[in-house]
Design an enzyme around this catalytic site. Structure first.
Site, mmCIF file in Angstrom:
data_model
loop_
_atom_site.group_PDB
_atom_site.id
_atom_site.type_symbol
_atom_site.label_atom_id
_atom_site.label_comp_id
_atom_site.label_asym_id
_atom_site.label_seq_id
_atom_site.Cartn_x
_atom_site.Cartn_y
_atom_site.Cartn_z
ATOM 1 N N ASN A 108 9.637 -16.980 -5.964
ATOM 2 C CA ASN A 108 9.337 -15.616 -6.416
ATOM 3 C C ASN A 108 10.185 -14.642 -5.611
ATOM 4 O O ASN A 108 10.586 -14.936 -4.476
ATOM 5 C CB ASN A 108 7.853 -15.302 -6.196
ATOM 6 C CG ASN A 108 7.473 -13.930 -6.737
ATOM 7 O OD1 ASN A 108 7.906 -13.536 -7.819
ATOM 8 N ND2 ASN A 108 6.687 -13.187 -5.979
ATOM 9 N N HIS A 110 10.040 -10.651 -4.262
ATOM 10 C CA HIS A 110 9.102 -9.533 -4.101
ATOM 11 C C HIS A 110 9.808 -8.390 -3.375
ATOM 12 O O HIS A 110 10.447 -8.607 -2.342
ATOM 13 C CB HIS A 110 7.867 -9.973 -3.313
ATOM 14 C CG HIS A 110 6.881 -8.859 -3.157
ATOM 15 N ND1 HIS A 110 6.104 -8.412 -4.213
ATOM 16 C CD2 HIS A 110 6.595 -8.056 -2.105
ATOM 17 C CE1 HIS A 110 5.368 -7.395 -3.797
ATOM 18 N NE2 HIS A 110 5.642 -7.160 -2.527
ATOM 19 N N SER A 137 12.208 -9.861 -0.414
ATOM 20 C CA SER A 137 11.999 -11.229 0.089
ATOM 21 C C SER A 137 12.009 -12.217 -1.073
ATOM 22 O O SER A 137 11.446 -11.936 -2.129
ATOM 23 C CB SER A 137 10.628 -11.350 0.765
ATOM 24 O OG SER A 137 10.435 -10.357 1.753
ATOM 25 N N ASP A 146 1.888 -12.914 -3.517
ATOM 26 C CA ASP A 146 3.052 -12.503 -2.718
ATOM 27 C C ASP A 146 3.037 -13.125 -1.317
ATOM 28 O O ASP A 146 3.445 -12.494 -0.333
ATOM 29 C CB ASP A 146 3.152 -10.972 -2.636
ATOM 30 C CG ASP A 146 3.357 -10.349 -4.007
ATOM 31 O OD1 ASP A 146 4.016 -10.973 -4.841
ATOM 32 O OD2 ASP A 146 2.831 -9.248 -4.241
HETATM 33 C C1 GAR Z 1 11.942 -6.803 -9.146
HETATM 34 O O1 GAR Z 1 12.117 -5.658 -8.368
HETATM 35 C C2 GAR Z 1 11.085 -7.823 -8.411
HETATM 36 O O2 GAR Z 1 11.304 -7.804 -7.035
HETATM 37 C C3 GAR Z 1 9.696 -7.357 -8.764
HETATM 38 O O3 GAR Z 1 9.781 -6.997 -10.123
HETATM 39 C C4 GAR Z 1 11.092 -6.492 -10.375
HETATM 40 C C5 GAR Z 1 11.635 -7.145 -11.623
HETATM 41 O O4 GAR Z 1 12.875 -6.598 -11.975
HETATM 42 N N1 GAR Z 1 8.701 -8.382 -8.545
HETATM 43 C C6 GAR Z 1 7.481 -8.151 -8.066
HETATM 44 O O5 GAR Z 1 7.073 -7.047 -7.811
HETATM 45 C C7 GAR Z 1 6.628 -9.393 -7.859
HETATM 46 N N2 GAR Z 1 5.467 -9.104 -7.087
HETATM 47 P P1 GAR Z 1 13.757 -7.281 -13.089
HETATM 48 O O6 GAR Z 1 12.850 -7.528 -14.295
HETATM 49 O O7 GAR Z 1 14.811 -6.254 -13.407
HETATM 50 O O8 GAR Z 1 14.328 -8.539 -12.535
#
Ligand code: GAR
Length: 217
Positions: A108, A110, A137, A146
Site C-alpha cells: 500500500n 499512504h 510511505s 495504514d
Molecule cells: C495517493 O495519494 C495515495 O497515497 C493515497 O491515495 C492517493 C491515490 O492517488 N492513498 C491513501 O490515502 C491510502 N490510505 P492516485 O489515485 O492518483 O494514485
C-alpha cells in the site's frame, strides 16, 4: 517472464499510471494482469483501458457486509494468480481474512511519514500540526489500517506558502518515484517479508523503512 500483479484503485490512478509508464519504458518487468476499482467512475479504470489492461468495477455498496465484498474481491484477484497485489489509492478498510490471505504479498502507499497521520486528510493535518516535513510511505499491508512494515519513505519540506493542495502535489510526485521502486524490488525478489518485517537485499529494515534519496536503486 514478467511478474504478474493486480492493482486495486478507487480514484484517479496516478500511481497506477506511474507503474504502467515504467513498465512500458522497460524499467519495470511487470505484467499488470488486471485493475479493479470499487468505484465504477474511477478515472484509473480509463487509464488501464487505454493501456489495454483488463478492468473490473466491483461496487462495495452492492454487498451486504465488508466480508462479502472482500470475499468476492479476493476471488476476482486470485483468478489472475498475481504474485503481488498493489493498493494504489484503494480507499477501503480491509477485513482481517483478506489481509491474511495476501500476507507479505500486498503493498500500500499512504501519503504521510508513517506512523504519523494514518487515515484521511494527511496533508492538511501535517500543516495544522506545524510539521516541518511531510511525505509518503510504501508498506506491506497488515490487518491494521495504514500499518504494516514500512519499506520506503520519501519526504519533502513544508514551506510557509504551502497549502494542502500544493503539498499534495509535491507528495504525489514522490509517490510516483517510490511506489514503482518498491514494486521493482519485490518483483526482483530483493524485497521480502518475514515475521512482520520488511527485508531488503538481505537486511531487515527499520520500522520506518529506508528513506529515499536519488542514489537508491
Ligand atoms: C495517493 O495519494 C495515495 O497515497 C493515497 O491515495 C492517493 C491515490 O492517488 N492513498 C491513501 O490515502 C491510502 N490510505 P492516485 O489515485 O492518483 O494514485
Amino acid at each position: 517472464m514478467s511478474f504478474p500483479i493486480v492493482v486495486l484503485i478507487s480514484g484517479s490512478g496516478s500511481n497506477l499510471q506511474a507503474l504502467i509508464d515504467q513498465s512500458l519504458q522497460g524499467q519495470l518487468n511487470i505484467n499488470i494482469c488486471a485493475v479493479i476499482s470499487n468505484k465504477a467512475d474511477a478515472y484509473g479504470l480509463e487509464r488501464a483501458k487505454n493501456a489495454g489492461i483488463p478492468t473490473h468495477a466491483l461496487d462495495h455498496k452492492q454487498f451486504e457486509s465488508r466480508e462479502a465484498f472482500d470475499t468476492e474481491l479476493q476471488q476476482m484477484i486470485d483468478y489472475y494468480q498475481p504474485k503481488l497485489v498493489v493498493l494504489a489509492g484503494f480507499m477501503r478498510i480491509l477485513t482481517e481474512g483478506f489481509t491474511k490471505h495476501y500476507d507479505g504479498k500486498m503493498l500500500n502507499i499512504h501519503p504521510s511519514l508513517l506512523p504519523k497521520y494514518k487515515g484521511l486528510n494527511t496533508h492538511q493535518r501535517a500543516i495544522e500540526a506545524n510539521e516541518k516535513e511531510h511525505g509518503v510511505s510504501v508498506h506491506f499491508v497488515s490487518s491494521e489500517l495504514d500499518a504494516g512494515a514500512v519499506i520506503v519513505q520519501a519526504s519533502t519540506d513544508i514551506e510557509a506558502s504551502d497549502d494542502a493542495d500544493s503539498l499534495a502535489k509535491k507528495v504525489h510526485s514522490l509517490e510516483h518515484i517510490i511506489y514503482p521502486l518498491a514494486v521493482k524490488w519485490f518483483s526482483e525478489n530483493k524485497l521480502t517479508f518475514h515475521n512482520g518485517t520488511a527485508i531488503l537485499n538481505g537486511s531487515t529494515l527499520p520500522p520506518t523503512g529506508i528513506l529515499y534519496n536519488k542514489d537508491i536503486e
